[in-house]
Design an enzyme around this catalytic site. Structure first.
Site, PDB file in Angstrom:
ATOM      1  N   SER A   1       0.794  -1.227   0.000  1.00 16.64           N
ATOM      2  CA  SER A   1       0.000   0.000   0.000  1.00 16.64           C
ATOM      3  C   SER A   1       0.828   1.281   0.000  1.00 16.64           C
ATOM      4  CB  SER A   1      -0.967   0.006   1.186  1.00 16.64           C
ATOM      5  OG  SER A   1      -2.062  -0.839   0.913  1.00 16.64           O
ATOM      6  N   MET A   2       2.118   1.191   0.171  1.00 13.89           N
ATOM      7  CA  MET A   2       2.937   2.398   0.044  1.00 13.89           C
ATOM      8  C   MET A   2       3.056   2.829  -1.407  1.00 13.89           C
ATOM      9  SD  MET A   2       3.397   3.505   2.945  1.00 13.89           S
ATOM     10  CE  MET A   2       4.421   4.882   2.451  1.00 13.89           C
TER      11      MET A   2
END
Length: 201
Positions: A46-47
């Site tokens: 998710s980064m």
């Protein structure tokens, strides 16, 4: 690591830009018993969201859209989306039209009314029925167009919900730049910042 919850990790403590502690622990590959090294490459999951948002904001800086523009300018299927408005007496889903169009600002800030389809809300069930929880075999374009056929959780701008909004941002990058998301990120972000070990798949 000892309990098996993680196979391996890295920990780093820094203060005012000075690293005080750094260690690599456990296994990078449990089957081959390869330990985590100081230069082990990790998936960042998710980064990728802030990186994708940076990409879209670069295109904003280049004047390709305004934050309050409707995204239907780029994705016409989003022009006539419907919004979940509760259930009727026979448990049928009631839908209402958009009070205002979904904007770039809302898609960047998870306030567009999308979901991840992993909750108990009736709209989550529709996501699962449409197979959007297994969308890895879709192109970004077909995925974003499939989202348009489903109702939003709420009217755009009324609330915040962590969602597939960044997937939509990724498609907007592709549509506005004329390049794949991976190619755009490589040439416009990773290479200029000398992020030699970072790529997008």
């Amino acid at each position: 690591i000892d309990t098996g919850k993680l196979s391996g990790c890295q920990t780093l403590v820094a203060r005012k830009g000075v690293v005080g502690y750094f260690s690599s622990l456990g296994q990078a590959d449990t089957e081959q018993q390869k330990p985590v090294q100081d230069d082990t490459i990790f998936r960042i999951y998710s980064m990728s969201k802030p990186i994708t948002s940076v990409a879209l904001m670069q295109l904003y800086e280049r004047g390709l859209f305004q934050l309050n523009d409707p995204i239907s300018r780029v994705i016409p299927q989003w022009q006539d989306m419907m919004v979940y408005a509760g259930e009727g007496s026979n448990h049928e889903k009631r839908l209402e039209p958009l009070a205002s169009p979904v904007t770039f600002r809302q898609i960047l800030s998870h306030t567009a009314g999308l979901s991840y389809g992993n909750g108990r809300h009736p709209v989550d069930g529709l996501y699962r029925e449409a197979g959007l929880d297994r969308h890895s075999d879709m192109t970004l374009k077909s995925f974003v167009e499939s989202l348009a056929a489903l109702p939003l959780y709420f009217q755009p701008g009324e609330a915040w919900l962590y969602s597939y909004a960044t997937d939509v941002c990724g498609y907007l990058v592709e549509a506005l730049s004329g390049r794949s998301l991976g190619e755009y990120l490589r040439t416009e972000i990773f290479e200029p910042l000398e992020m030699q070990d970072t790529g997008f798949y």
